[in-house]
Design an enzyme around this catalytic site. Structure first.
Site, PDB file in Angstrom:
ATOM      1  N   ARG A 121       0.846  -1.198   0.000  1.00 41.97           N
ATOM      2  CA  ARG A 121       0.000   0.000   0.000  1.00 41.97           C
ATOM      3  C   ARG A 121       0.871   1.232   0.000  1.00 41.97           C
ATOM      4  O   ARG A 121       1.002   1.929   0.993  1.00 41.97           O
ATOM      5  CB  ARG A 121      -0.931  -0.048   1.184  1.00 41.97           C
ATOM      6  CG  ARG A 121      -1.930  -1.139   0.835  1.00 41.97           C
ATOM      7  CD  ARG A 121      -3.027  -1.411   1.348  1.00 41.97           C
ATOM      8  NE  ARG A 121      -4.096  -1.522   0.369  1.00 41.97           N
ATOM      9  CZ  ARG A 121      -5.337  -1.565   0.748  1.00 41.97           C
ATOM     10  NH1 ARG A 121      -5.646  -1.450   2.008  1.00 41.97           N
ATOM     11  NH2 ARG A 121      -6.290  -1.703  -0.133  1.00 41.97           N
ATOM     12  N   GLN A 126      -0.178   2.204  -5.894  1.00 37.02           N
ATOM     13  CA  GLN A 126      -1.631   2.448  -5.790  1.00 37.02           C
ATOM     14  C   GLN A 126      -2.380   2.096  -7.080  1.00 37.02           C
ATOM     15  O   GLN A 126      -3.458   1.516  -7.046  1.00 37.02           O
ATOM     16  CB  GLN A 126      -1.871   3.908  -5.439  1.00 37.02           C
ATOM     17  CG  GLN A 126      -3.160   4.112  -4.707  1.00 37.02           C
ATOM     18  CD  GLN A 126      -3.163   5.393  -3.903  1.00 37.02           C
ATOM     19  OE1 GLN A 126      -2.306   6.246  -4.071  1.00 37.02           O
ATOM     20  NE2 GLN A 126      -4.140   5.537  -3.036  1.00 37.02           N
ATOM     21  N   ASP A 129      -3.291  -1.550  -7.377  1.00 33.04           N
ATOM     22  CA  ASP A 129      -3.908  -2.114  -6.168  1.00 33.04           C
ATOM     23  C   ASP A 129      -5.351  -2.568  -6.435  1.00 33.04           C
ATOM     24  O   ASP A 129      -6.279  -1.764  -6.396  1.00 33.04           O
ATOM     25  CB  ASP A 129      -3.853  -1.038  -5.074  1.00 33.04           C
ATOM     26  CG  ASP A 129      -4.380  -1.539  -3.750  1.00 33.04           C
ATOM     27  OD1 ASP A 129      -4.835  -2.698  -3.674  1.00 33.04           O
ATOM     28  OD2 ASP A 129      -4.342  -0.759  -2.783  1.00 33.04           O
ATOM     29  N   SER A 132      -8.030  -1.882  -3.636  1.00 28.42           N
ATOM     30  CA  SER A 132      -8.673  -0.565  -3.616  1.00 28.42           C
ATOM     31  C   SER A 132      -9.679  -0.434  -4.739  1.00 28.42           C
ATOM     32  O   SER A 132     -10.813  -0.004  -4.520  1.00 28.42           O
ATOM     33  CB  SER A 132      -7.635   0.543  -3.777  1.00 28.42           C
ATOM     34  OG  SER A 132      -6.809   0.580  -2.669  1.00 28.42           O
ATOM     35  N   TYR A 227      -3.356  -0.551   7.594  1.00 25.73           N
ATOM     36  CA  TYR A 227      -4.402  -1.487   8.009  1.00 25.73           C
ATOM     37  C   TYR A 227      -4.678  -1.337   9.508  1.00 25.73           C
ATOM     38  O   TYR A 227      -3.807  -0.915  10.276  1.00 25.73           O
ATOM     39  CB  TYR A 227      -3.975  -2.935   7.732  1.00 25.73           C
ATOM     40  CG  TYR A 227      -3.929  -3.285   6.277  1.00 25.73           C
ATOM     41  CD1 TYR A 227      -5.084  -3.324   5.516  1.00 25.73           C
ATOM     42  CD2 TYR A 227      -2.724  -3.599   5.659  1.00 25.73           C
ATOM     43  CE1 TYR A 227      -5.050  -3.667   4.169  1.00 25.73           C
ATOM     44  CE2 TYR A 227      -2.679  -3.939   4.310  1.00 25.73           C
ATOM     45  CZ  TYR A 227      -3.842  -3.972   3.580  1.00 25.73           C
ATOM     46  OH  TYR A 227      -3.816  -4.307   2.244  1.00 25.73           O
TER      47      TYR A 227
HETATM   48  P1  NAD Z   1      -9.554  -3.270   5.142  1.00 23.05           P
HETATM   49  O1  NAD Z   1     -10.376  -3.799   4.028  1.00 23.05           O
HETATM   50  O2  NAD Z   1      -8.457  -4.113   5.675  1.00 23.05           O
HETATM   51  O3  NAD Z   1     -10.520  -2.927   6.376  1.00 23.05           O
HETATM   52  C1  NAD Z   1     -11.647  -2.127   6.189  1.00 23.05           C
HETATM   53  C2  NAD Z   1     -11.760  -1.149   7.326  1.00 23.05           C
HETATM   54  O4  NAD Z   1     -12.172  -1.845   8.520  1.00 23.05           O
HETATM   55  C3  NAD Z   1     -10.472  -0.441   7.683  1.00 23.05           C
HETATM   56  O5  NAD Z   1     -10.669   0.948   7.603  1.00 23.05           O
HETATM   57  C4  NAD Z   1     -10.196  -0.874   9.109  1.00 23.05           C
HETATM   58  O6  NAD Z   1      -9.578   0.143   9.891  1.00 23.05           O
HETATM   59  C5  NAD Z   1     -11.590  -1.170   9.608  1.00 23.05           C
HETATM   60  N1  NAD Z   1     -11.691  -1.994  10.826  1.00 23.05           N
HETATM   61  C6  NAD Z   1     -10.951  -3.055  11.218  1.00 23.05           C
HETATM   62  N2  NAD Z   1     -11.381  -3.529  12.404  1.00 23.05           N
HETATM   63  C7  NAD Z   1     -12.429  -2.748  12.777  1.00 23.05           C
HETATM   64  C8  NAD Z   1     -13.311  -2.729  13.886  1.00 23.05           C
HETATM   65  N3  NAD Z   1     -13.196  -3.583  14.900  1.00 23.05           N
HETATM   66  N4  NAD Z   1     -14.281  -1.776  13.900  1.00 23.05           N
HETATM   67  C9  NAD Z   1     -14.420  -0.881  12.906  1.00 23.05           C
HETATM   68  N5  NAD Z   1     -13.614  -0.840  11.837  1.00 23.05           N
HETATM   69  C10 NAD Z   1     -12.639  -1.760  11.768  1.00 23.05           C
HETATM   70  O7  NAD Z   1      -8.930  -1.860   4.776  1.00 23.05           O
HETATM   71  P2  NAD Z   1      -8.811  -1.115   3.375  1.00 23.05           P
HETATM   72  O8  NAD Z   1     -10.112  -0.576   2.985  1.00 23.05           O
HETATM   73  O9  NAD Z   1      -8.156  -2.020   2.422  1.00 23.05           O
HETATM   74  O10 NAD Z   1      -7.834   0.117   3.662  1.00 23.05           O
HETATM   75  C11 NAD Z   1      -7.248   0.423   4.887  1.00 23.05           C
HETATM   76  C12 NAD Z   1      -6.396   1.684   4.737  1.00 23.05           C
HETATM   77  O11 NAD Z   1      -5.373   1.544   3.758  1.00 23.05           O
HETATM   78  C13 NAD Z   1      -7.161   2.931   4.346  1.00 23.05           C
HETATM   79  O12 NAD Z   1      -6.712   3.987   5.138  1.00 23.05           O
HETATM   80  C14 NAD Z   1      -6.757   3.205   2.949  1.00 23.05           C
HETATM   81  O13 NAD Z   1      -6.813   4.581   2.635  1.00 23.05           O
HETATM   82  C15 NAD Z   1      -5.342   2.711   2.967  1.00 23.05           C
HETATM   83  N6  NAD Z   1      -4.941   2.390   1.596  1.00 23.05           N
HETATM   84  C16 NAD Z   1      -3.777   2.866   1.114  1.00 23.05           C
HETATM   85  C17 NAD Z   1      -3.406   2.572  -0.185  1.00 23.05           C
HETATM   86  C18 NAD Z   1      -2.145   3.071  -0.769  1.00 23.05           C
HETATM   87  O14 NAD Z   1      -1.524   3.944  -0.208  1.00 23.05           O
HETATM   88  N7  NAD Z   1      -1.724   2.515  -1.901  1.00 23.05           N
HETATM   89  C19 NAD Z   1      -4.222   1.769  -0.971  1.00 23.05           C
HETATM   90  C20 NAD Z   1      -5.402   1.295  -0.430  1.00 23.05           C
HETATM   91  C21 NAD Z   1      -5.748   1.605   0.865  1.00 23.05           C
END
Ligand code: NAD
Length: 371
Positions: A121, A126, A129, A132, A227
């Site tokens: 990530r 990005q 990915d 995403s 994460y």
């Molecule tokens: P994910 O699918 O792993 O999880 C979904 C969401 O569930 C996350 O926001 C996580 O914090 C939340 N979560 C976990 N346990 C929880 C709980 N007990 N209660 C409530 N919420 C809970 O995560 P994701 O959508 O793949 O992305 C996570 C982060 O990564 C985001 O901030 C996203 O912006 C970042 N991201 C960065 C890049 C990059 O820089 N290339 C790409 C994709 C995502």
């Protein structure tokens, strides 16, 4: 010249394709030689003729494609490696933590494997990915699906016949899918609340015009990759108690809470669901990785006696396969473009590169990371 084979998907319920004709055309222009299995994307309106016009050759069988390929591209890993030649690079989603036997099979067959969901990530990665790109569409579709099943409308309406109050939507887990779910629900006029254990999310929720539900669970935070950190059983219990009232008042609850490489936390228990209003809809987008909702089923909608229904919302992007394919294909294209050696006119698997170090799972008969 590197030879890429695009397979037809055989996984049950898969509707997407890993490369669309416009990206095939750009890859062919770059110097890739591409073969496409006949009928690969017929269901979303891309014909063999479209792929041929983009510069691909059409092959009629999987084995013909395997014989041709130096790189195989598909959405899902196959059930078997039979027919894939040694030293082929296989690029797909893989679900490596749950498919360890398959990882061993690929390694033993000396097939190199890029698992797209292991893409680091980082800003550079990005555009490659798939997590995403696909989660974003799935978050959108979760709301469309819930809206189509809810026995009321989303926006507030003031009419001579009466006033309709807006639907109340609660999003638990505000990563990529959750943010898109919030944005979609807001656009449709719902009143939206959301919660995530990563404190940085509060600002993002507010910027979309939704309310952040404040729950103090003590130490939470996120990993370097962005994460969520895994909560303790005590923290999860606290979270459930604090959320119960919001769920009870909501018409729709969408859960997306995942913890990378681990089982998803159970956040809605039967007791909590019993308190919800008849007609309410729950969508559990973490159903495939353990589930956030007690009783959710990846295969079917579950109707409870109290009038609440639970939808196991796995891979909802499959319901919008054209855009999901376009975006997945964009991710694959970006990967193939990034590692194209223009001087020598071939794909270069640079194992020193941090992107490859993140997502290359097997090579030279070995498994490259702890699973
Ligand atoms: P994910 O699918 O792993 O999880 C979904 C969401 O569930 C996350 O926001 C996580 O914090 C939340 N979560 C976990 N346990 C929880 C709980 N007990 N209660 C409530 N919420 C809970 O995560 P994701 O959508 O793949 O992305 C996570 C982060 O990564 C985001 O901030 C996203 O912006 C970042 N991201 C960065 C890049 C990059 O820089 N290339 C790409 C994709 C995502």
């Amino acid at each position: 010249m590197t030879k890429v084979f695009l397979c037809k998907e055989t996984t049950k319920d898969e509707t997407r394709i890993a490369l669309v004709p416009s990206d095939v055309k750009s890859l062919a222009a770059m110097g890739y030689e591409i073969a496409v299995e006949s009928g690969a994307a017929q269901n979303i309106g891309y014909t063999d003729g479209d792929y041929a016009a983009a510069g691909a050759k059409i092959v009629s069988t999987l084995n013909e494609g395997y014989d041709f390929a130096e790189i195989i591209v598909r959405i899902n890993k196959p059930d078997s490696v039979a027919g894939i030649k040694e030293n082929t690079l296989h690029i797909s989603s893989f679900d490596v933590f749950n498919e360890k036997a398959s990882v061993h099979e690929f390694a033993n067959a000396k097939i190199s494997t890029i698992s797209l969901e292991m893409m680091p990530r980082t800003t550079l990665a990005q555009k490659m990915d798939i997590q995403s790109s696909q989660a974003s569409l799935a978050g959108y579709y979760a709301i469309i699906l819930a809206a189509s099943k809810l026995p009321k409308i989303f926006p507030m309406m003031m009419t001579p016949s009466g006033t309709i109050s807006p639907a109340k939507v609660f999003i638990i887990g505000v990563g990529v899918a959750g943010l898109q779910a919030i944005a979609t629900a807001k656009r449709l006029g719902a009143r939206v609340e959301a919660f995530d254990t990563r404190p940085v999310v509060e600002e993002q929720v507010k910027s979309l015009g939704a309310k952040f539900v404040k729950i103090d669970l003590g130490e939470m935070g996120q990993t370097e990759q962005g994460y969520a950190k895994e909560l303790t059983p005590e923290q999860i219990e606290l979270q459930r108690n604090a959320q119960a009232k919001v769920c009870a008042q909501s018409d729709i609850v969408v859960t997306t809470a995942k913890v990378f490489g681990r089982k998803a936390p159970l956040l809605l228990t039967k007791d909590m669901i019993q308190q919800m209003k008849p007609g309410s809809i729950i969508i559990d987008m973490a159903v495939k990785t353990g589930g956030n909702v007690e009783g959710s089923d990846p295969e079917k909608e579950v109707f409870l006696d109290n009038g609440v229904s639970i939808i196991g919302g796995d891979s909802l992007e499959r319901f919008i396969p054209k855009d999901a394919s376009n975006m997945f294909s964009g991710n694959v294209f970006a990967l193939l473009e990034h590692f194209w050696d223009a001087e020598n006119k071939k794909f270069c698997l640079n194992t020193e590169d941090e992107i490859i170090q993140g997502c290359l799972i097997t090579a030279d008969g070995k498994i490259l990371r702890a699973l």
